[in-house]
Scaffold this motif. Sequence first.
Motif, PDB file in Angstrom:
ATOM      1  N   ALA A 101       0.821  -1.215   0.000  1.00  0.00           N
ATOM      2  CA  ALA A 101       0.000   0.000   0.000  1.00  0.00           C
ATOM      3  C   ALA A 101       0.854   1.264   0.000  1.00  0.00           C
ATOM      4  O   ALA A 101       0.504   2.258  -0.654  1.00  0.00           O
ATOM      5  CB  ALA A 101      -0.923   0.002   1.217  1.00  0.00           C
ATOM      6  N   TYR A 102       1.973   1.257   0.718  1.00  0.00           N
ATOM      7  CA  TYR A 102       2.850   2.435   0.722  1.00  0.00           C
ATOM      8  C   TYR A 102       3.502   2.638  -0.639  1.00  0.00           C
ATOM      9  O   TYR A 102       3.695   3.776  -1.069  1.00  0.00           O
ATOM     10  CB  TYR A 102       3.936   2.293   1.790  1.00  0.00           C
ATOM     11  N   LEU A 103       3.842   1.551  -1.291  1.00  0.00           N
ATOM     12  CA  LEU A 103       4.405   1.660  -2.634  1.00  0.00           C
ATOM     13  C   LEU A 103       3.425   2.372  -3.551  1.00  0.00           C
ATOM     14  O   LEU A 103       3.792   3.327  -4.263  1.00  0.00           O
ATOM     15  CB  LEU A 103       4.728   0.269  -3.171  1.00  0.00           C
ATOM     16  N   LYS A 104       2.176   1.919  -3.550  1.00  0.00           N
ATOM     17  CA  LYS A 104       1.183   2.508  -4.456  1.00  0.00           C
ATOM     18  C   LYS A 104       0.888   3.972  -4.094  1.00  0.00           C
ATOM     19  O   LYS A 104       0.657   4.794  -4.989  1.00  0.00           O
ATOM     20  CB  LYS A 104      -0.099   1.679  -4.423  1.00  0.00           C
ATOM     21  N   LYS A 105       0.936   4.295  -2.810  1.00  0.00           N
ATOM     22  CA  LYS A 105       0.628   5.666  -2.386  1.00  0.00           C
ATOM     23  C   LYS A 105       1.763   6.638  -2.684  1.00  0.00           C
ATOM     24  O   LYS A 105       1.522   7.761  -3.154  1.00  0.00           O
ATOM     25  CB  LYS A 105       0.318   5.677  -0.886  1.00  0.00           C
TER      26      LYS A 105
END
Length: 218
Positions: free
Chosen positions: A24-28
């Motif tokens: 999720a942090y990668l995508k954000k």
Amino acid sequence: MQKDFWLERWQREETGFHEQAANAYLKKFWPGLHLTGGSGVFVPLCGKSVDMQWLREQGHPVVGVELSSIAVQAFFAEQGYTPQHSSSGKFERCEAGGINIFCGDFFDLKREDVAATAAVYDRASMVALPPEMRERYVQHLVNILPKGAKILLITFDYPQHEMPGPPFAVAPGEVEKLYREHADIKLLAQVDVLAKNPRFQQRGLTRLQECVYQLALR
């Protein structure tokens, strides 16, 4: 930490660190790196991370390095690829679909292996290393990367005495100490995640944070 530790974990399928969906942090936070289309991405200690496929879907050629051939073979099989195999120095290279994984020791990588890198995605490498190896890891990473490369770094921070790693605790102060001579550092997020990780509570943790950094090598 010896190579055999990770090789044996893959052999025993002790891979609780593996995520089934893109991080999720990668995508954000990835869009905030403002990379141009087609920019190369390097994923150290990549395992069989599905994040590599997500990065490829964003248009990036991806280079990974992974010690375990089991992990490398599993990645390509699970993503539906039939990779081409070749030898490159001390590595076996597996490549398909714009994703190229060097199977071997990270510390054997040379500048030419990652020469096209514009950014690094480090979710599982810094936290996989004990303190005595992290300075060597950072030094080798900055030595082989092109100047100006960006790094999206995700770490855990917790009282190290409460739980043996891996994953190891890497406090913000240590990130600053390791990288301040080499990069501009920006803390993007610091999130309390203990409640979402009962398995870490069961191991005795009283505090657990995930920290996300953006670094730009000078």
